[in-house]
Motif scaffolding. Structure first.
Motif, PDB file in Angstrom:
ATOM      1  N   LEU A  61       0.644  -1.285   0.014  1.00 45.60           N
ATOM      2  CA  LEU A  61       0.070  -0.040   0.074  1.00 45.60           C
ATOM      3  C   LEU A  61       0.800   1.193  -0.105  1.00 45.60           C
ATOM      4  O   LEU A  61       0.623   2.273  -0.687  1.00 45.60           O
ATOM      5  N   THR A  62       1.899   1.376   0.923  1.00 43.91           N
ATOM      6  CA  THR A  62       2.955   2.419   0.922  1.00 43.91           C
ATOM      7  C   THR A  62       3.352   2.763  -0.503  1.00 43.91           C
ATOM      8  O   THR A  62       3.665   3.775  -0.953  1.00 43.91           O
ATOM      9  N   LEU A  63       3.931   1.748  -1.123  1.00 44.71           N
ATOM     10  CA  LEU A  63       4.564   1.832  -2.406  1.00 44.71           C
ATOM     11  C   LEU A  63       3.833   2.129  -3.356  1.00 44.71           C
ATOM     12  O   LEU A  63       3.966   3.317  -4.259  1.00 44.71           O
ATOM     13  N   ASP A  64       2.294   1.724  -3.340  1.00 45.30           N
ATOM     14  CA  ASP A  64       1.513   2.042  -4.160  1.00 45.30           C
ATOM     15  C   ASP A  64       1.182   3.662  -4.313  1.00 45.30           C
ATOM     16  O   ASP A  64       1.065   4.398  -5.123  1.00 45.30           O
ATOM     17  N   ILE A  65       0.968   4.214  -2.946  1.00 44.52           N
ATOM     18  CA  ILE A  65       0.777   5.531  -2.748  1.00 44.52           C
ATOM     19  C   ILE A  65       1.836   6.433  -3.367  1.00 44.52           C
ATOM     20  O   ILE A  65       1.768   7.540  -3.825  1.00 44.52           O
ATOM     21  N   LEU A  66       2.912   5.964  -2.937  1.00 41.79           N
ATOM     22  CA  LEU A  66       3.925   6.825  -3.408  1.00 41.79           C
ATOM     23  C   LEU A  66       4.312   6.761  -4.891  1.00 41.79           C
ATOM     24  O   LEU A  66       4.746   7.807  -5.449  1.00 41.79           O
ATOM     25  N   LEU A  67       4.107   5.891  -5.503  1.00 42.65           N
ATOM     26  CA  LEU A  67       4.335   5.668  -7.014  1.00 42.65           C
ATOM     27  C   LEU A  67       3.278   6.495  -7.664  1.00 42.65           C
ATOM     28  O   LEU A  67       3.349   7.277  -8.845  1.00 42.65           O
ATOM     29  N   ARG A  68       2.045   6.432  -6.994  1.00 38.82           N
ATOM     30  CA  ARG A  68       0.791   7.294  -7.356  1.00 38.82           C
ATOM     31  C   ARG A  68       1.110   8.718  -7.177  1.00 38.82           C
ATOM     32  O   ARG A  68       0.895   9.709  -8.197  1.00 38.82           O
ATOM     33  N   LEU A  69       1.493   9.162  -6.121  1.00 37.70           N
ATOM     34  CA  LEU A  69       2.054  10.511  -6.113  1.00 37.70           C
ATOM     35  C   LEU A  69       3.096  11.114  -6.914  1.00 37.70           C
ATOM     36  O   LEU A  69       3.117  12.165  -7.189  1.00 37.70           O
ATOM     37  N   ALA A  70       3.970  10.120  -7.116  1.00 37.94           N
ATOM     38  CA  ALA A  70       5.024  10.649  -8.198  1.00 37.94           C
ATOM     39  C   ALA A  70       4.603  10.943  -9.490  1.00 37.94           C
ATOM     40  O   ALA A  70       5.340  11.372 -10.354  1.00 37.94           O
ATOM     41  N   SER A  71       3.588  10.421  -9.890  1.00 38.43           N
ATOM     42  CA  SER A  71       2.806  10.673 -11.071  1.00 38.43           C
ATOM     43  C   SER A  71       1.770  11.846 -11.270  1.00 38.43           C
ATOM     44  O   SER A  71       1.443  12.277 -12.290  1.00 38.43           O
ATOM     45  N   GLU A  72       1.216  12.306 -10.153  1.00 37.11           N
ATOM     46  CA  GLU A  72       0.237  13.173 -10.144  1.00 37.11           C
ATOM     47  C   GLU A  72       0.728  14.147  -8.824  1.00 37.11           C
ATOM     48  O   GLU A  72       1.547  13.990  -8.060  1.00 37.11           O
ATOM     49  N   ASP A  73       0.085  15.311  -8.953  1.00 36.83           N
ATOM     50  CA  ASP A  73       0.296  16.512  -7.822  1.00 36.83           C
ATOM     51  C   ASP A  73      -0.297  16.034  -6.500  1.00 36.83           C
ATOM     52  O   ASP A  73       0.098  16.510  -5.432  1.00 36.83           O
ATOM     53  N   SER A  74      -1.421  15.263  -6.625  1.00 34.01           N
ATOM     54  CA  SER A  74      -2.220  15.011  -5.325  1.00 34.01           C
ATOM     55  C   SER A  74      -2.539  13.590  -5.695  1.00 34.01           C
ATOM     56  O   SER A  74      -2.623  12.969  -6.791  1.00 34.01           O
ATOM     57  N   LEU A  75      -2.853  12.651  -4.322  1.00 34.13           N
ATOM     58  CA  LEU A  75      -3.306  11.311  -4.234  1.00 34.13           C
ATOM     59  C   LEU A  75      -4.792  11.451  -4.988  1.00 34.13           C
ATOM     60  O   LEU A  75      -5.115  10.368  -5.534  1.00 34.13           O
ATOM     61  N   ASP A  76      -5.430  12.275  -4.669  1.00 34.10           N
ATOM     62  CA  ASP A  76      -6.956  12.268  -5.221  1.00 34.10           C
ATOM     63  C   ASP A  76      -6.663  12.454  -6.852  1.00 34.10           C
ATOM     64  O   ASP A  76      -7.548  11.679  -7.336  1.00 34.10           O
ATOM     65  N   GLU A  77      -5.947  13.131  -7.534  1.00 35.76           N
ATOM     66  CA  GLU A  77      -5.592  13.067  -8.808  1.00 35.76           C
ATOM     67  C   GLU A  77      -5.393  11.868  -9.224  1.00 35.76           C
ATOM     68  O   GLU A  77      -5.759  11.248 -10.135  1.00 35.76           O
ATOM     69  N   ALA A  78      -4.118  11.129  -8.742  1.00 44.25           N
ATOM     70  CA  ALA A  78      -3.722   9.869  -8.778  1.00 44.25           C
ATOM     71  C   ALA A  78      -4.731   8.796  -8.869  1.00 44.25           C
ATOM     72  O   ALA A  78      -4.789   7.803  -9.654  1.00 44.25           O
ATOM     73  N   SER A  79      -5.582   8.836  -7.901  1.00 50.60           N
ATOM     74  CA  SER A  79      -6.596   7.937  -7.714  1.00 50.60           C
ATOM     75  C   SER A  79      -7.920   7.882  -8.740  1.00 50.60           C
ATOM     76  O   SER A  79      -8.475   6.967  -8.955  1.00 50.60           O
ATOM     77  N   LYS A  80      -7.994   9.096  -9.521  1.00 44.57           N
ATOM     78  CA  LYS A  80      -9.092   9.188 -10.421  1.00 44.57           C
ATOM     79  C   LYS A  80      -8.829   8.298 -11.599  1.00 44.57           C
ATOM     80  O   LYS A  80      -9.751   7.853 -12.301  1.00 44.57           O
ATOM     81  N   HIS A  81      -7.572   7.952 -11.831  1.00 47.61           N
ATOM     82  CA  HIS A  81      -7.380   7.056 -12.870  1.00 47.61           C
ATOM     83  C   HIS A  81      -7.486   5.524 -12.797  1.00 47.61           C
ATOM     84  O   HIS A  81      -7.563   4.892 -11.539  1.00 47.61           O
ATOM     85  N   SER A  82      -8.239   4.779 -13.460  1.00 47.74           N
ATOM     86  CA  SER A  82      -8.613   3.516 -13.452  1.00 47.74           C
ATOM     87  C   SER A  82      -7.381   2.425 -13.834  1.00 47.74           C
ATOM     88  O   SER A  82      -7.591   1.403 -14.164  1.00 47.74           O
ATOM     89  N   ILE A  83      -6.492   2.905 -13.291  1.00 46.64           N
ATOM     90  CA  ILE A  83      -5.023   2.043 -13.536  1.00 46.64           C
ATOM     91  C   ILE A  83      -5.018   0.907 -12.442  1.00 46.64           C
ATOM     92  O   ILE A  83      -5.255   1.328 -11.368  1.00 46.64           O
ATOM     93  N   GLU A  84      -4.633  -0.238 -12.671  1.00 47.84           N
ATOM     94  CA  GLU A  84      -4.756  -1.426 -11.840  1.00 47.84           C
ATOM     95  C   GLU A  84      -3.162  -1.688 -11.669  1.00 47.84           C
ATOM     96  O   GLU A  84      -2.559  -1.928 -12.575  1.00 47.84           O
TER      97      GLU A  84
END
Length: 223
Positions: A162-185
């Protein structure tokens, strides 16, 4: 998750749902999702209370030649034992029975439950995590063993994933909210993540695995 798996299965099958009264809503949902489904409920005692058993006569006429998928929805260990042993006795080469549930709880893991019966019935269930393949290597697991002297349990591994997933998503977007909008698995050691937005804000993880008992082992079902 498991209902989507069954719906995507194009092979001909006969579907039965066995449940107690507490899980009638789940039984009704399965019927709505899968259509032609036979519902069987636990018998009651003379006082009208849940007895947590069925008789062989309740189900044997519903088993058809070919492939039978039987959902069992309960949190009662005695009911699981009653149904799983009965289904195993009814399963033959001509009348294959596959046991499934939408919720694998502690009732399926009790001392009265036969893993031989569950394995014979190829018991399928959804799971948020899978067992790590010991044939693969992982730097996290290797380092964990060096520090603590044992393999990480599923909670430690989920925390890492979970921690790794959050960090990688934050690296791709400015916020976790924006990163979570994508339906990427995404998928890591024992967990996968795909977020969907709740109606009233926030996100939930809708990714998971279908697992099954196979020769007394629990393995991932590959779609």
């Amino acid at each position: 998750l498991i209902l989507s798996y069954v719906k995507s299965d194009s092979l001909q099958k006969n579907v039965i749902v066995i449940s107690d009264t507490k899980n009638k809503a789940v039984s009704d949902q399965i019927k709505r999702e899968l259509g032609s489904v036979k519902q069987i409920f636990s018998r009651k005692n003379k006082k009208g209370q849940e007895a947590n058993y069925i008789l062989v006569t309740d189900i044997e006429t519903e088993i058809k030649p070919g492939r039978n998928i039987v959902f069992l929805e309960t949190a009662n260990e005695g009911f699981v034992s009653n149904v799983s042993s009965m289904l195993n006795a009814l399963s033959t080469r001509e009348n294959e029975i596959i046991l499934m549930t939408t919720n694998k709880n502690k009732a399926f893991e009790g001392t009265n439950i036969s893993n031989i019966d569950l394995s014979s019935l190829k018991f399928h269930f959804p799971s948020v995590n899978r067992n790590f393949d010991s044939n693969k290597t992982s730097s996290f697991i290797n380092e964990y063993k060096e520090i603590y002297g044992s393999k990480p349990n599923k909670y430690a591994t989920r925390g890492y994933d979970l921690t790794l997933d959050i960090l990688l998503r934050l690296a791709s977007e400015d916020s976790l909210d924006e990163a979570s909008k994508h339906s990427i698995e995404t998928e890591y050691i024992e967990n996968k993540f795909r977020y969907n937005k709740k109606v009233f804000g926030g996100y939930y993880n809708e990714a998971g695995y279908i697992m099954k008992y196979d020769d007394l082992n629990i393995v991932e079902v590959k779609n």
